[in-house]
Write a protein that holds these residues in place. Structure first.
Motif, PDB file in Angstrom:
ATOM      1  N   LEU A  76       0.704  -1.063  -0.107  1.00  0.00           N
ATOM      2  CA  LEU A  76      -0.145  -0.025   0.110  1.00  0.00           C
ATOM      3  C   LEU A  76       1.009   1.443   0.001  1.00  0.00           C
ATOM      4  CD1 LEU A  76      -2.837  -0.719   2.422  1.00  0.00           C
ATOM      5  CD2 LEU A  76      -3.034  -0.728  -0.003  1.00  0.00           C
ATOM      6  N   VAL A  77       1.979   1.343   0.825  1.00  0.00           N
ATOM      7  CA  VAL A  77       2.740   2.445   1.088  1.00  0.00           C
ATOM      8  C   VAL A  77       3.363   2.774  -0.098  1.00  0.00           C
ATOM      9  CG1 VAL A  77       4.079   3.791   2.530  1.00  0.00           C
ATOM     10  CG2 VAL A  77       2.459   2.424   3.388  1.00  0.00           C
ATOM     11  N   ASP A  78       4.434   1.805  -0.559  1.00  0.00           N
ATOM     12  CA  ASP A  78       5.428   1.742  -1.464  1.00  0.00           C
ATOM     13  C   ASP A  78       4.757   1.677  -2.813  1.00  0.00           C
ATOM     14  OD1 ASP A  78       7.215   2.325   0.395  1.00  0.00           O
ATOM     15  OD2 ASP A  78       7.652   0.002   0.667  1.00  0.00           O
ATOM     16  N   GLU A  79       4.044   0.814  -3.221  1.00  0.00           N
ATOM     17  CA  GLU A  79       3.475   0.406  -4.322  1.00  0.00           C
ATOM     18  C   GLU A  79       2.230   1.244  -5.096  1.00  0.00           C
ATOM     19  OE1 GLU A  79       3.161  -3.832  -5.571  1.00  0.00           O
ATOM     20  OE2 GLU A  79       4.475  -4.503  -4.002  1.00  0.00           O
ATOM     21  N   LEU A  80       1.265   1.058  -4.057  1.00  0.00           N
ATOM     22  CA  LEU A  80      -0.036   1.772  -4.563  1.00  0.00           C
ATOM     23  C   LEU A  80      -0.233   3.229  -4.345  1.00  0.00           C
ATOM     24  CD1 LEU A  80      -1.756  -0.282  -5.842  1.00  0.00           C
ATOM     25  CD2 LEU A  80      -3.590  -0.031  -3.967  1.00  0.00           C
ATOM     26  N   ALA A  81       0.295   3.672  -2.947  1.00  0.00           N
ATOM     27  CA  ALA A  81       0.112   5.067  -2.746  1.00  0.00           C
ATOM     28  C   ALA A  81       0.593   6.109  -3.984  1.00  0.00           C
ATOM     29  CB  ALA A  81       0.862   5.522  -1.491  1.00  0.00           C
ATOM     30  N   PRO A  82       1.588   6.056  -4.475  1.00  0.00           N
ATOM     31  CA  PRO A  82       1.771   7.032  -5.470  1.00  0.00           C
ATOM     32  C   PRO A  82       0.798   7.177  -6.430  1.00  0.00           C
ATOM     33  CG  PRO A  82       3.964   5.678  -5.083  1.00  0.00           C
ATOM     34  CD  PRO A  82       2.742   5.103  -4.276  1.00  0.00           C
ATOM     35  N   HIS A  83       0.099   6.205  -6.765  1.00  0.00           N
ATOM     36  CA  HIS A  83      -0.828   6.403  -7.785  1.00  0.00           C
ATOM     37  C   HIS A  83      -2.124   6.888  -7.263  1.00  0.00           C
ATOM     38  CE1 HIS A  83       1.961   4.206 -10.303  1.00  0.00           C
ATOM     39  NE2 HIS A  83       2.017   3.334  -9.253  1.00  0.00           N
ATOM     40  N   ILE A  84      -2.393   7.130  -6.051  1.00  0.00           N
ATOM     41  CA  ILE A  84      -3.991   7.303  -5.684  1.00  0.00           C
ATOM     42  C   ILE A  84      -4.006   8.900  -5.379  1.00  0.00           C
ATOM     43  CG2 ILE A  84      -5.456   6.871  -3.539  1.00  0.00           C
ATOM     44  CD1 ILE A  84      -4.789   4.458  -5.125  1.00  0.00           C
ATOM     45  N   SER A  85      -5.183   9.095  -5.934  1.00  0.00           N
ATOM     46  CA  SER A  85      -5.536  10.761  -5.840  1.00  0.00           C
ATOM     47  C   SER A  85      -6.498  11.029  -4.973  1.00  0.00           C
ATOM     48  CB  SER A  85      -6.116  11.133  -7.084  1.00  0.00           C
ATOM     49  OG  SER A  85      -7.342  10.230  -7.597  1.00  0.00           O
ATOM     50  N   ALA A  86      -7.281  10.098  -4.171  1.00  0.00           N
ATOM     51  CA  ALA A  86      -8.315  10.444  -3.313  1.00  0.00           C
ATOM     52  C   ALA A  86      -8.649   9.313  -2.331  1.00  0.00           C
ATOM     53  CB  ALA A  86      -9.410  10.997  -4.042  1.00  0.00           C
ATOM     54  N   PHE A  87      -9.065   9.584  -1.086  1.00  0.00           N
ATOM     55  CA  PHE A  87      -9.771   8.539  -0.190  1.00  0.00           C
ATOM     56  C   PHE A  87     -10.931   9.023  -0.030  1.00  0.00           C
ATOM     57  CE2 PHE A  87      -5.038   8.042   0.191  1.00  0.00           C
ATOM     58  CZ  PHE A  87      -4.890   6.854   0.458  1.00  0.00           C
ATOM     59  N   ASP A  88     -11.881   8.479  -0.701  1.00  0.00           N
ATOM     60  CA  ASP A  88     -13.449   8.989  -0.620  1.00  0.00           C
ATOM     61  C   ASP A  88     -14.358   7.873  -0.443  1.00  0.00           C
ATOM     62  OD1 ASP A  88     -15.615  10.431  -1.327  1.00  0.00           O
ATOM     63  OD2 ASP A  88     -15.051  10.671  -3.576  1.00  0.00           O
ATOM     64  N   SER A  89     -15.065   7.995   0.564  1.00  0.00           N
ATOM     65  CA  SER A  89     -16.241   7.211   1.001  1.00  0.00           C
ATOM     66  C   SER A  89     -17.560   7.412   0.154  1.00  0.00           C
ATOM     67  CB  SER A  89     -16.503   7.144   2.557  1.00  0.00           C
ATOM     68  OG  SER A  89     -15.186   6.427   2.877  1.00  0.00           O
ATOM     69  N   ALA A  90     -17.708   8.635  -0.249  1.00  0.00           N
ATOM     70  CA  ALA A  90     -18.838   8.889  -1.003  1.00  0.00           C
ATOM     71  C   ALA A  90     -18.732   9.248  -2.655  1.00  0.00           C
ATOM     72  CB  ALA A  90     -19.606  10.012  -0.425  1.00  0.00           C
ATOM     73  N   PRO A  91     -17.953   8.548  -3.350  1.00  0.00           N
ATOM     74  CA  PRO A  91     -17.809   8.997  -4.628  1.00  0.00           C
ATOM     75  C   PRO A  91     -19.115   8.973  -5.594  1.00  0.00           C
ATOM     76  CG  PRO A  91     -17.226   6.641  -4.410  1.00  0.00           C
ATOM     77  CD  PRO A  91     -17.602   7.260  -2.972  1.00  0.00           C
ATOM     78  N   GLY A  92     -20.137   8.259  -5.084  1.00  0.00           N
ATOM     79  CA  GLY A  92     -21.421   8.402  -5.800  1.00  0.00           C
ATOM     80  C   GLY A  92     -21.884   9.748  -5.894  1.00  0.00           C
ATOM     81  N   GLY A  93     -21.633  10.728  -5.196  1.00  0.00           N
ATOM     82  CA  GLY A  93     -22.089  12.068  -5.069  1.00  0.00           C
ATOM     83  C   GLY A  93     -21.066  12.994  -5.926  1.00  0.00           C
ATOM     84  N   GLY A  94     -19.848  12.626  -6.201  1.00  0.00           N
ATOM     85  CA  GLY A  94     -18.905  13.380  -7.014  1.00  0.00           C
ATOM     86  C   GLY A  94     -18.000  12.867  -7.929  1.00  0.00           C
ATOM     87  N   ALA A  95     -17.002  11.907  -7.481  1.00  0.00           N
ATOM     88  CA  ALA A  95     -16.250  11.122  -8.247  1.00  0.00           C
ATOM     89  C   ALA A  95     -16.656  10.794  -9.600  1.00  0.00           C
ATOM     90  CB  ALA A  95     -15.323  10.661  -7.535  1.00  0.00           C
ATOM     91  N   ILE A  96     -17.772   9.965  -9.389  1.00  0.00           N
ATOM     92  CA  ILE A  96     -18.329   9.193 -10.550  1.00  0.00           C
ATOM     93  C   ILE A  96     -19.063   9.952 -11.471  1.00  0.00           C
ATOM     94  CG2 ILE A  96     -19.785   7.140 -11.007  1.00  0.00           C
ATOM     95  CD1 ILE A  96     -18.840   5.740  -8.760  1.00  0.00           C
ATOM     96  N   PRO A  97     -20.134  10.731 -11.004  1.00  0.00           N
ATOM     97  CA  PRO A  97     -20.791  11.510 -12.001  1.00  0.00           C
ATOM     98  C   PRO A  97     -20.062  12.803 -12.590  1.00  0.00           C
ATOM     99  CG  PRO A  97     -21.488  11.923  -9.775  1.00  0.00           C
ATOM    100  CD  PRO A  97     -20.776  10.591  -9.692  1.00  0.00           C
ATOM    101  N   GLN A  98     -18.968  13.083 -11.830  1.00  0.00           N
ATOM    102  CA  GLN A  98     -18.445  14.208 -12.535  1.00  0.00           C
ATOM    103  C   GLN A  98     -17.213  13.701 -13.362  1.00  0.00           C
ATOM    104  OE1 GLN A  98     -17.047  16.465  -8.849  1.00  0.00           O
ATOM    105  NE2 GLN A  98     -19.265  16.828  -8.379  1.00  0.00           N
ATOM    106  N   GLY A  99     -16.922  12.498 -13.126  1.00  0.00           N
ATOM    107  CA  GLY A  99     -15.910  11.806 -13.946  1.00  0.00           C
ATOM    108  C   GLY A  99     -14.311  12.415 -13.631  1.00  0.00           C
ATOM    109  N   SER A 100     -14.330  12.751 -12.221  1.00  0.00           N
ATOM    110  CA  SER A 100     -13.023  13.240 -11.955  1.00  0.00           C
ATOM    111  C   SER A 100     -12.024  12.038 -11.550  1.00  0.00           C
ATOM    112  CB  SER A 100     -13.378  14.156 -10.731  1.00  0.00           C
ATOM    113  OG  SER A 100     -13.920  13.467  -9.521  1.00  0.00           O
ATOM    114  N   GLN A 101     -12.321  10.956 -11.398  1.00  0.00           N
ATOM    115  CA  GLN A 101     -11.671   9.850 -11.116  1.00  0.00           C
ATOM    116  C   GLN A 101     -12.086   8.640 -12.300  1.00  0.00           C
ATOM    117  OE1 GLN A 101      -9.351   9.974  -9.037  1.00  0.00           O
ATOM    118  NE2 GLN A 101     -10.221  11.384  -7.593  1.00  0.00           N
ATOM    119  N   ALA A 102     -11.010   7.811 -12.703  1.00  0.00           N
ATOM    120  CA  ALA A 102     -11.170   6.850 -13.752  1.00  0.00           C
ATOM    121  C   ALA A 102     -11.339   5.606 -13.023  1.00  0.00           C
ATOM    122  CB  ALA A 102      -9.959   6.718 -14.544  1.00  0.00           C
TER     123      ALA A 102
END
Length: 379
Positions: free
Chosen positions: A224-250
């Protein structure tokens, strides 16, 4: 024990792994003390006579507004949290003065919350609709007599991806990780939940998602810290209200109902694909519970019972996108033409690949790992 012997029932992979009071308090306060202590009790707190509004501390967008408006005993005011740890740390820090009447903890947290006197014992005779709850969703190992909790929603964990960005089929947790490091690098959101995040590698490796093995935990940390973290842009428990409909994350690591909410809100829902990944994934239950010392206990019982009624359960299922455990809801939802029903109710084959984690002595380690991951990601 056979983890997959009974589909559609939320069964912890073990009934052991109890956490000591000291570790529990230290863990939740260590994880969220600053936020908890900075957050004041909600405005409008009553004077102790059961006056004021009914206050619910819940996950984001977790009730159909029509249900909230239809409850006439009191006005229902809802504040939201993004993780069980955040909710618990606030209750612990408030020491009975949070001002909340109802909370919605995930089942595996309930034994420790009860032991630390954060929850009232329930009088089930005051919940006339409890009998409408399918027996499969009563009496779980973490609350065998429903002493403190009653099922609100059950669901599972997977991911949704933007097919315009990731133009290949993803089906497994390995595919998810590969996409994080490639097409979705810098455009991936993870749920803000230590247990869910730390379960990704165990699902791939075939370990128990709540592993306590020191060597496996160290591998999770490195991953998580060495391999994945450099690629993560957000920690979001409610992407249904923003990230998905807005398309801000892939690529979005999330729960089935949250993914459904976002896809339905998207201006181009067909560009998103939901995946219940192989080989295994999580199965969870969130629960109605009354806060210890709640000032509106009568109204709390009335609201929980009102929400357990089949009509309210159907509205919540359609709005939030999770099963409620109330008998007949799936059939009623099908008759009502509820959209993307397959995202709400997994097939029996899919449920055979799910099991519930647990809170154990490694919980603090998992929280530390995710804190370190967040620092490395700069999110």
């Amino acid at each position: 024990m056979e983890r997959h012997s009974i589909p559609r029932i939320l069964i912890p992979s073990s009934s052991e792994g109890r956490v000591t009071r000291r570790l529990f308090l230290g863990g939740v306060l260590g994880a969220g003390a600053a936020a908890a202590l900075a957050a004041c009790a909600p405005a409008g707190k009553s004077d102790g006579g059961g006056g004021g509004d009914l206050r619910v501390y819940s996950w984001s967008e977790y009730d159909d507004p029509e249900n909230l408006d239809g409850f006439t005993t009191k006005q229902v005011l809802v504040d939201s949290y993004s993780s069980n740890e955040e909710m618990i740390s606030k209750l612990v820090a408030a020491r009975g003065t949070s001002g909340y009447d109802i909370v919605i903890p995930t089942g595996v947290f309930i034994p420790q919350m009860a032991e630390n006197e954060l929850l009232e014992e329930l009088d089930l005779s005051r919940l006339t609709n409890f009998e409408k709850l399918n027996p499969a969703f009563r009496g779980q190992a973490w609350d065998p007599d429903n002493t403190y909790s009653v099922c609100k929603f059950w669901g599972t964990t997977g991911f949704a991806y933007d097919t315009q960005v990731i133009q290949r089929e993803l089906t497994s947790w390995e595919d998810f990780v590969d996409a994080v490091k490639n097409e979705a690098s810098g455009r991936t959101a993870l749920s803000d939940d230590p247990g869910e995040i730390c379960a990704i590698l165990p699902f791939i490796k075939g370990w128990n998602q709540s592993t306590q093995d020191p060597a496996e935990l160290e591998q999770i940390r490195t991953f998580l810290v060495d391999e994945l973290a450099p690629h993560i842009s957000a920690f979001d428990s409610a992407p249904g209200g923003g990230a998905i409909p807005q398309g801000s994350q892939a690529l979005v690591h999330t729960w089935n109902g949250e993914a459904r909410r976002g896809i339905l809100a998207s201006p181009d829902p067909d560009r998103w694909k939901w995946v219940l990944p192989t080989p295994e994934t999580n199965l969870w239950m969130d629960n109605w519970a009354i806060v210890k010392g709640a000032e509106n206990i009568d109204a709390a019982y009335e609201f929980i019972d009102y929400s357990l009624a089949p009509e309210a359960a159907l509205l919540n299922t359609e709005y939030v996108g999770y099963g409620t455990g109330i008998d007949g809801t799936e059939e009623a939802a099908r008759e009502a033409g509820v959209e993307r029903l397959e995202m709400i109710f997994p097939t029996e084959e899919e449920t055979q690949r799910m099991y519930t984690g647990e809170i154990n002595e490694a919980q603090q380690v998992r929280m530390e790992i995710v804190a370190e991951m967040k620092a490395r990601a700069g999110a």
